[in-house]
Design an enzyme around this catalytic site. Structure first.
Site, PDB file in Angstrom:
ATOM      1  N   CYS A   1      -0.177   8.016  -8.154  1.00 15.78           N
ATOM      2  CA  CYS A   1      -0.515   8.489  -6.912  1.00 15.78           C
ATOM      3  C   CYS A   1      -1.575   9.870  -7.173  1.00 15.78           C
ATOM      4  CB  CYS A   1       0.784   8.921  -6.216  1.00 15.78           C
ATOM      5  SG  CYS A   1       1.677   7.628  -5.856  1.00 15.78           S
TER       6      CYS A   1
ATOM      7  N   ASP B   1      12.281   6.925  -4.878  1.00 15.40           N
ATOM      8  CA  ASP B   1      12.842   7.797  -5.799  1.00 15.40           C
ATOM      9  C   ASP B   1      12.202   9.231  -5.188  1.00 15.40           C
ATOM     10  OD1 ASP B   1      10.155   7.183  -6.219  1.00 15.40           O
ATOM     11  OD2 ASP B   1      10.123   7.174  -8.293  1.00 15.40           O
TER      12      ASP B   1
END
Length: 325
Positions: free
Chosen positions: A2, A93
């Site tokens: 990301c 997460d």
């Protein structure tokens, strides 16, 4: 993979300009969080809980997180939170990290086993936290403007170039590269733009920046058998197979990737795609490819060759270099 961006004031135009340099890191969603004292941006490549409920920036109480990485022990940590009676709204997460931080503060970072670069903004305390994993796998750069006391950070050096019109080469970084063929300086090749060291934590509040080496290895000498080493390696690699999207492997003829391949075959029941690179115009460099091919054929896997020609190498060198940071 990301991408994250941010800085310590409100500017919708600037965060948008910076964002264009991290969009390639996360094609699945793009998001912003902006208030009077912070601007945050995130590009997401969805791996865990691909639902949009886990898109970032992710908010929990007075906290906002932008995060790049993967926490390999998050299922264990998630169960601990559930056992405490905490209600979780996602299976990501990301949520685990921010809830742990709400409970334990910076001590939560020491509970994480994985690779990550993240920022957490505490709206109530007007406090910004930046941290990078203990190995420094995930990139995180920052710039501290000492004149007006602002901080900027990003997954990309190119995004930080948008914060200023002056760009000078760092003599220290250049010295390291000329002599060692690598940059051991915390300063990048652009003067004033620094990389967080592996395990480094930055806390920024009321124009004051504090840095500390927060995550550290604890070494100890132990006696261990070959079989115990094998089991330990398999256990570590097995934890990294957690994914809500298909798993693939880039395989060479080397030991490292073939150990991973062994563990994939042993513990990952689903079929996986195996990729290996083949140089069309340079046969003498294809030893790794043929070793990988031989191993996949022996174990009955599916190999997808990626052919690279001389022209490919010339045409994509610049694009590949841009993707290395």
């Amino acid at each position: 993979m990301c991408g994250i961006n941010g800085f310590s004031f409100k500017d919708e135009n600037l965060i948008g300009k910076m964002h264009q340099f991290i969009e390639n890191r996360g094609p699945d969603s793009n998001g912003y969080y902006i208030d009077a004292n912070i601007s945050l941006g995130h590009s997401r490549l969805s791996i865990i809980d691909t639902n949009e409920r886990s898109n970032q920036p992710f908010k929990y109480k007075d906290l906002v997180i932008v995060y790049n990485g993967e926490i390999y022990n998050y299922l264990y940590l998630r169960k601990k939170l559930l056992d405490l009676g905490i209600e979780l709204k996602t299976s990501s997460d990301t949520e685990v990290i921010i809830v742990l931080f709400d409970l334990y503060g910076v001590k939560a970072f020491k509970m994480l086993s994985g690779i990550f670069a993240l920022s957490i903004w505490n709206k109530k305390k007007e406090k910004l936290y930046l941290i990078r994993d203990i190995l420094g796998v995930k990139p995180l750069y920052y710039k501290h403007d000492e004149n007006i006391k602002n901080i900027y950070f990003s997954s990309s050096i190119y995004a930080l170039k948008e914060t200023d019109t002056k760009h000078e080469i760092s003599e220290e970084a250049l010295f390291f590269y000329q002599n060692l063929e690598r940059n051991d300086s915390n300063e990048s090749f652009l003067k004033g733009i620094f990389k967080l060291s592996p395990g480094e934590l930055i806390i920024f509040k009321k124009k004051i920046l504090v840095k500390k080496h927060f995550l550290k290895f604890k070494y100890k000498k132990i006696n261990i058998t070959d079989n115990e080493i094998k089991k330990k390696i398999e256990s570590i690699i097995k934890k990294q197979f957690i994914s809500d999207v298909p798993v693939a492997l880039s395989l060479s003829g080397g030991i490292d990737s073939n150990i991973v391949y062994h563990c994939l075959r042993k513990y990952h029941n689903e079929s996986i795609n195996i990729y290996s690179f083949y140089f069309r115009d340079y046969e003498k460099f294809n030893e790794d490819f043929y070793t990988a091919k031989k191993n996949v054929e022996h174990f009955g896997g599916k190999l997808i060759p990626i052919e690279i020609s001389y022209n490919d190498f010339i045409n994509f060198t610049e694009k590949s270099t841009l993707a290395l940071e």
